[in-house]
Scaffold this motif. Structure first.
Motif, PDB file in Angstrom:
ATOM      1  N   VAL A  49       2.421   0.140  -3.097  1.00 17.35           N
ATOM      2  CA  VAL A  49       2.789  -0.488  -1.222  1.00 17.35           C
ATOM      3  C   VAL A  49       2.874   0.967  -0.321  1.00 17.35           C
ATOM      4  N   SER A  50       4.008   0.958  -0.044  1.00 18.31           N
ATOM      5  CA  SER A  50       5.035   1.230   0.497  1.00 18.31           C
ATOM      6  C   SER A  50       4.005   3.012   0.904  1.00 18.31           C
ATOM      7  N   LYS A  51       3.715   2.894  -0.440  1.00 15.83           N
ATOM      8  CA  LYS A  51       3.470   4.912   0.166  1.00 15.83           C
ATOM      9  C   LYS A  51       2.063   4.813   0.250  1.00 15.83           C
ATOM     10  N   THR A  52       1.266   3.753  -0.120  1.00 17.68           N
ATOM     11  CA  THR A  52       0.117   4.181   0.094  1.00 17.68           C
ATOM     12  C   THR A  52       0.179   3.782   1.818  1.00 17.68           C
ATOM     13  N   GLN A  53       1.236   2.774   2.487  1.00 20.16           N
ATOM     14  CA  GLN A  53       0.642   3.141   3.574  1.00 20.16           C
ATOM     15  C   GLN A  53       1.416   4.095   4.352  1.00 20.16           C
ATOM     16  N   ASN A  54       2.603   4.284   4.177  1.00 21.64           N
ATOM     17  CA  ASN A  54       2.928   6.383   4.611  1.00 21.64           C
ATOM     18  C   ASN A  54       1.035   7.099   4.393  1.00 21.64           C
ATOM     19  N   ASP A  55       0.758   6.899   3.626  1.00 23.29           N
ATOM     20  CA  ASP A  55      -0.068   8.037   3.423  1.00 23.29           C
ATOM     21  C   ASP A  55      -1.205   7.862   3.747  1.00 23.29           C
ATOM     22  N   ALA A  56      -1.934   6.816   3.863  1.00 23.71           N
ATOM     23  CA  ALA A  56      -2.549   6.191   5.920  1.00 23.71           C
ATOM     24  C   ALA A  56      -2.578   6.251   7.081  1.00 23.71           C
ATOM     25  N   THR A  57      -0.851   6.550   6.835  1.00 25.21           N
ATOM     26  CA  THR A  57      -0.698   5.854   7.951  1.00 25.21           C
ATOM     27  C   THR A  57      -0.436   7.965   8.560  1.00 25.21           C
TER      28      THR A  57
END
Length: 108
Positions: A49-57
């Protein structure tokens, strides 16, 4: 299209399940897969989930800077995936806290 079925191999099926042909679990050796516990599974899920959020950012930043490598559509999809993942994680956390509270309020 030619479809052929292979005969069922019982020994191979039980070996994949980690059992001997007599149903007894096989001894774990160095080649055996490590146990995956709840803590490890939860940590991996939170990391994803953290990686997905970082990628989106990162994609948002690229769109803001007018980078030709990232499209607005890809960015919006990534943001929605991150939002859904975060909402699901929040629900899991709420359920865990609720379960912990119920266990702690039980009388022994």
């Amino acid at each position: 299209m030619n479809v052929t079925l292979k005969p069922f191999d019982f020994a191979q099926a039980v070996a994949r399940a980690g059992l001997g042909t007599d149903g007894v679990p096989l001894a774990k050796g160095p080649a055996a897969a490590p146990d995956v516990g709840f803590q490890k599974a939860l940590s991996q899920a939170l990391g994803a989930v953290s990686k997905t959020q970082n990628d989106a950012t990162a994609m948002q930043r690229e769109v803001t800077l007018d980078s030709p490598t990232v499209s607005l559509e890809q960015t919006m999809v990534a943001m929605q995936k991150a939002q859904i993942g975060f909402a699901a994680t929040l629900q899991v956390r709420n359920r865990l806290v609720q379960a912990y509270s119920e266990i702690m309020s039980m009388q022994v």
